[in-house]
Write a protein that holds these residues in place. Structure first.
Motif, PDB file in Angstrom:
ATOM      1  N   ASP A 179      74.309  16.503  64.965  1.00 13.30           N
ATOM      2  CA  ASP A 179      74.766  15.250  65.543  1.00 13.30           C
ATOM      3  C   ASP A 179      74.433  14.133  64.551  1.00 13.30           C
ATOM      4  O   ASP A 179      73.900  14.383  63.462  1.00 13.30           O
ATOM      5  CB  ASP A 179      74.119  15.005  66.902  1.00 13.30           C
ATOM      6  N   LEU A 180      74.745  12.903  64.887  1.00 11.71           N
ATOM      7  CA  LEU A 180      74.541  11.787  63.964  1.00 11.71           C
ATOM      8  C   LEU A 180      73.066  11.631  63.601  1.00 11.71           C
ATOM      9  O   LEU A 180      72.728  11.329  62.460  1.00 11.71           O
ATOM     10  CB  LEU A 180      75.092  10.496  64.563  1.00 11.71           C
ATOM     11  N   THR A 195      77.616   4.031  61.795  1.00 10.81           N
ATOM     12  CA  THR A 195      78.610   5.020  62.206  1.00 10.81           C
ATOM     13  C   THR A 195      78.507   5.290  63.704  1.00 10.81           C
ATOM     14  O   THR A 195      77.420   5.513  64.231  1.00 10.81           O
ATOM     15  CB  THR A 195      78.398   6.335  61.424  1.00 10.81           C
ATOM     16  N   ALA A 196      79.643   5.288  64.362  1.00 11.32           N
ATOM     17  CA  ALA A 196      79.675   5.605  65.800  1.00 11.32           C
ATOM     18  C   ALA A 196      79.482   7.111  65.979  1.00 11.32           C
ATOM     19  O   ALA A 196      80.119   7.906  65.286  1.00 11.32           O
ATOM     20  CB  ALA A 196      81.007   5.176  66.398  1.00 11.32           C
ATOM     21  N   PRO A 197      78.596   7.515  66.891  1.00  7.64           N
ATOM     22  CA  PRO A 197      78.325   8.943  67.089  1.00  7.64           C
ATOM     23  C   PRO A 197      79.574   9.768  67.404  1.00  7.64           C
ATOM     24  O   PRO A 197      79.683  10.912  66.989  1.00  7.64           O
ATOM     25  CB  PRO A 197      77.348   8.972  68.268  1.00  7.64           C
ATOM     26  N   ASP A 198      80.533   9.193  68.103  1.00  6.03           N
ATOM     27  CA  ASP A 198      81.730   9.953  68.474  1.00  6.03           C
ATOM     28  C   ASP A 198      82.760  10.013  67.338  1.00  6.03           C
ATOM     29  O   ASP A 198      83.831  10.598  67.494  1.00  6.03           O
ATOM     30  CB  ASP A 198      82.371   9.389  69.739  1.00  6.03           C
ATOM     31  N   SER A 199      82.446   9.426  66.171  1.00  3.08           N
ATOM     32  CA  SER A 199      83.391   9.455  65.053  1.00  3.08           C
ATOM     33  C   SER A 199      83.130  10.606  64.088  1.00  3.08           C
ATOM     34  O   SER A 199      83.898  10.797  63.148  1.00  3.08           O
ATOM     35  CB  SER A 199      83.351   8.126  64.291  1.00  3.08           C
ATOM     36  N   ILE A 235      83.206  14.249  62.545  1.00  4.79           N
ATOM     37  CA  ILE A 235      84.103  15.399  62.616  1.00  4.79           C
ATOM     38  C   ILE A 235      83.415  16.545  61.898  1.00  4.79           C
ATOM     39  O   ILE A 235      83.051  16.420  60.729  1.00  4.79           O
ATOM     40  CB  ILE A 235      85.465  15.102  61.959  1.00  4.79           C
ATOM     41  N   TRP A 236      83.208  17.650  62.578  1.00  6.00           N
ATOM     42  CA  TRP A 236      82.550  18.816  61.994  1.00  6.00           C
ATOM     43  C   TRP A 236      83.623  19.813  61.576  1.00  6.00           C
ATOM     44  O   TRP A 236      84.458  20.212  62.381  1.00  6.00           O
ATOM     45  CB  TRP A 236      81.610  19.467  63.004  1.00  6.00           C
TER      46      TRP A 236
END
Length: 73
Positions: A5-6, A27-31, A33-34
């Protein structure tokens, strides 16, 4: 490596020079991409009859190094 996660990404890059920590802090955590990167066995040949594979089609590369055009040339 397990999916991070971030917070985990921030821990990996905590000792990097600026602006890396600052960028991660903004950086937004939901941005995130894995994308998994997989290894492929080499092809025995890049040709079959009159067909020749070039670039990424002939030599799989990781998606973050920008090597496709260079390999094609």
């Amino acid at each position: 490596m397990a999916k991070l996660d971030l917070e985990g990404v921030g821990a990996l890059f905590a000792d990097f020079h600026e602006p890396v920590p600052e960028v991660l802090g903004r950086t937004a955590p939901d941005s995130l991409i894995w994308t998994d990167i997989l290894d492929l066995d080499p092809m025995p040949s890049f040709t079959r009859g009159k067909v020749v594979l070039l670039g990424d089609a002939a030599h799989a590369v990781t998606p973050d190094l920008g090597q496709g055009a260079g390999l094609a040339i």
